[in-house]
Design an enzyme around this catalytic site. Sequence first.
Site, PDB file in Angstrom:
ATOM      1  N   HIS A 191      -0.955  -6.131  -4.627  1.00 12.57           N
ATOM      2  CA  HIS A 191      -0.811  -6.490  -3.085  1.00 12.57           C
ATOM      3  C   HIS A 191      -1.341  -7.841  -2.992  1.00 12.57           C
ATOM      4  O   HIS A 191      -1.804  -8.368  -3.955  1.00 12.57           O
ATOM      5  CB  HIS A 191      -1.885  -5.706  -2.417  1.00 12.57           C
ATOM      6  CG  HIS A 191      -1.467  -4.314  -2.159  1.00 12.57           C
ATOM      7  ND1 HIS A 191      -2.189  -3.056  -1.930  1.00 12.57           N
ATOM      8  CD2 HIS A 191      -0.028  -3.677  -2.175  1.00 12.57           C
ATOM      9  CE1 HIS A 191      -1.759  -2.171  -1.672  1.00 12.57           C
ATOM     10  NE2 HIS A 191      -0.109  -2.457  -2.105  1.00 12.57           N
ATOM     11  N   GLY A 242       7.932  -5.250  -3.030  1.00  7.91           N
ATOM     12  CA  GLY A 242       7.632  -3.991  -2.564  1.00  7.91           C
ATOM     13  C   GLY A 242       7.795  -3.514  -1.315  1.00  7.91           C
ATOM     14  O   GLY A 242       8.348  -2.559  -1.141  1.00  7.91           O
ATOM     15  N   ASP A 279       8.628  -1.186  -4.834  1.00  8.50           N
ATOM     16  CA  ASP A 279       7.889  -0.019  -5.352  1.00  8.50           C
ATOM     17  C   ASP A 279       8.936   1.317  -5.507  1.00  8.50           C
ATOM     18  O   ASP A 279       8.364   1.718  -6.552  1.00  8.50           O
ATOM     19  CB  ASP A 279       6.854   0.327  -4.258  1.00  8.50           C
ATOM     20  CG  ASP A 279       5.871  -0.682  -3.869  1.00  8.50           C
ATOM     21  OD1 ASP A 279       5.576  -1.304  -4.708  1.00  8.50           O
ATOM     22  OD2 ASP A 279       5.552  -0.835  -2.673  1.00  8.50           O
ATOM     23  N   ASP A 326      -4.699  -3.621  -2.691  1.00  9.90           N
ATOM     24  CA  ASP A 326      -6.266  -4.511  -1.874  1.00  9.90           C
ATOM     25  C   ASP A 326      -6.643  -3.389  -0.897  1.00  9.90           C
ATOM     26  O   ASP A 326      -6.023  -2.766  -0.087  1.00  9.90           O
ATOM     27  CB  ASP A 326      -5.639  -5.359  -0.821  1.00  9.90           C
ATOM     28  CG  ASP A 326      -6.553  -6.043  -0.292  1.00  9.90           C
ATOM     29  OD1 ASP A 326      -7.675  -5.444  -0.029  1.00  9.90           O
ATOM     30  OD2 ASP A 326      -6.280  -7.283   0.188  1.00  9.90           O
ATOM     31  N   HIS A 328       4.077  -1.308   4.299  1.00  6.88           N
ATOM     32  CA  HIS A 328       4.781  -0.227   3.286  1.00  6.88           C
ATOM     33  C   HIS A 328       3.792   0.819   2.717  1.00  6.88           C
ATOM     34  O   HIS A 328       4.233   1.156   1.540  1.00  6.88           O
ATOM     35  CB  HIS A 328       5.695  -1.057   2.548  1.00  6.88           C
ATOM     36  CG  HIS A 328       4.991  -1.810   1.395  1.00  6.88           C
ATOM     37  ND1 HIS A 328       3.875  -2.864   1.642  1.00  6.88           N
ATOM     38  CD2 HIS A 328       4.989  -1.616   0.036  1.00  6.88           C
ATOM     39  CE1 HIS A 328       3.474  -3.314   0.469  1.00  6.88           C
ATOM     40  NE2 HIS A 328       3.945  -2.656  -0.523  1.00  6.88           N
ATOM     41  N   ASP A 340       5.598   3.728   0.890  1.00  3.60           N
ATOM     42  CA  ASP A 340       6.019   3.479  -0.338  1.00  3.60           C
ATOM     43  C   ASP A 340       4.984   3.215  -1.525  1.00  3.60           C
ATOM     44  O   ASP A 340       5.332   3.633  -2.864  1.00  3.60           O
ATOM     45  CB  ASP A 340       6.959   1.984  -0.291  1.00  3.60           C
ATOM     46  CG  ASP A 340       7.857   2.004   0.721  1.00  3.60           C
ATOM     47  OD1 ASP A 340       8.554   3.204   0.785  1.00  3.60           O
ATOM     48  OD2 ASP A 340       8.254   0.922   1.454  1.00  3.60           O
ATOM     49  N   ARG A 391       2.348   8.835  -6.240  1.00  2.00           N
ATOM     50  CA  ARG A 391       2.664  10.313  -6.542  1.00  2.00           C
ATOM     51  C   ARG A 391       3.487  10.212  -7.673  1.00  2.00           C
ATOM     52  O   ARG A 391       3.458  11.164  -8.553  1.00  2.00           O
ATOM     53  CB  ARG A 391       3.514  10.790  -5.503  1.00  2.00           C
ATOM     54  CG  ARG A 391       3.770  12.276  -5.359  1.00  2.00           C
ATOM     55  CD  ARG A 391       4.382  12.636  -4.306  1.00  2.00           C
ATOM     56  NE  ARG A 391       4.982  13.924  -4.420  1.00  2.00           N
ATOM     57  CZ  ARG A 391       6.369  13.985  -5.262  1.00  2.00           C
ATOM     58  NH1 ARG A 391       7.061  13.031  -5.364  1.00  2.00           N
ATOM     59  NH2 ARG A 391       6.503  15.213  -5.411  1.00  2.00           N
TER      60      ARG A 391
END
Length: 126
Positions: free
Chosen positions: A10, A58, A63, A83, A90, A93, A99
Amino acid sequence: MPLTLALVAHDRMKPALAEWAARHAEELAPHALICTATTGGVLQDRNPDLNVTTVKSGPLGGDQQIGGMIAEGRVQGMIFFPDPLAPQAHDVDVKALLRIALVYDVPCAFSPATADLLVAGGLLRR
């Protein structure tokens, strides 16, 4: 055998990731690094000798592109410096990327200390 590693951060964490990569440039050098666009730019500026390929930013789908590469078996590890104190537009995302990394049991690190442990544990010596 070289690996493909995803390196993502981030905004406020991009300098920390670039510095981490500089400390581990020798270990990272044989491997292909996939980064989201802005992260890849910061990483390449600080580490011009590393093999960095970028995907979209991202928030613009990067992502998800990396998640797709993980699902296809094209990424063997991920270093992601999020962060924890800033909301992300997002966020869904980011959660989907995490996951997928968990579903496919990809080694991941989410801070410099855990990334150091992946290096010390031999992930980059394959």
